[in-house]
Design an enzyme around this catalytic site. Sequence first.
Site, PDB file in Angstrom:
ATOM      1  N   GLY A   9       0.851  -1.187   0.000  1.00  0.00           N
ATOM      2  CA  GLY A   9       0.000   0.000   0.000  1.00  0.00           C
ATOM      3  C   GLY A   9       0.883   1.231   0.000  1.00  0.00           C
ATOM      4  O   GLY A   9       1.981   1.222  -0.552  1.00  0.00           O
ATOM      5  N   CYS A  10       0.427   2.279   0.615  1.00  0.00           N
ATOM      6  CA  CYS A  10       1.172   3.529   0.661  1.00  0.00           C
ATOM      7  C   CYS A  10       2.565   3.313   1.232  1.00  0.00           C
ATOM      8  O   CYS A  10       2.720   2.766   2.323  1.00  0.00           O
ATOM      9  CB  CYS A  10       0.406   4.542   1.519  1.00  0.00           C
ATOM     10  SG  CYS A  10       1.292   6.086   1.769  1.00  0.00           S
TER      11      CYS A  10
END
Length: 175
Positions: A9-10
């Site tokens: 993810g981020c």
Amino acid sequence: MQKATFAGGCFWCMVTPFEELPGIHGIVSGYTGGHVKNPTYEQVKTGNTGHYEVVEITFDPELFPYERLLELYWPQIDPTDDGGQFHDRGSQYRTAIFYHNDEQQELAQKTKAEVGASGRFGDKPVVTEILPADVFYPAEEYHQDYHKKNTKHYKEDREKSGRDEFIHEHWENQG
């Protein structure tokens, strides 16, 4: 020294679990796996370049074995979500382990199978990909150590994301 590359993810949220540990010599946020050379954040965040947001970790396997990196990696993610992670949606936020050698590939596959067999996600399959390492492009400087440079925004974004609640519910409470 060896490299380990993880998409979770981020990339801002994937730095802190690995930093300041003995044997970890560097963590760089960046992009890999896409078809555009030298992509920018603005290009990657559209989801049209094929890149993943990743962290590339330089580590000393004698002091911090790859197995320990995997033990830290899995509890940072929802390995059953193929549409992104938490509030970050899109192909650029998918999860993947990019292996740099045969041993990493074997260990990544083994731990993926263990996570899938653990029962902690019910009957949902683990969709985290295990892929060969590709060209790595460091993200722009303002993304490096973002949690230190922009502490308030990082904390607010992480809190809104739902990542910590998921970790608590699915990883910490199930041993």
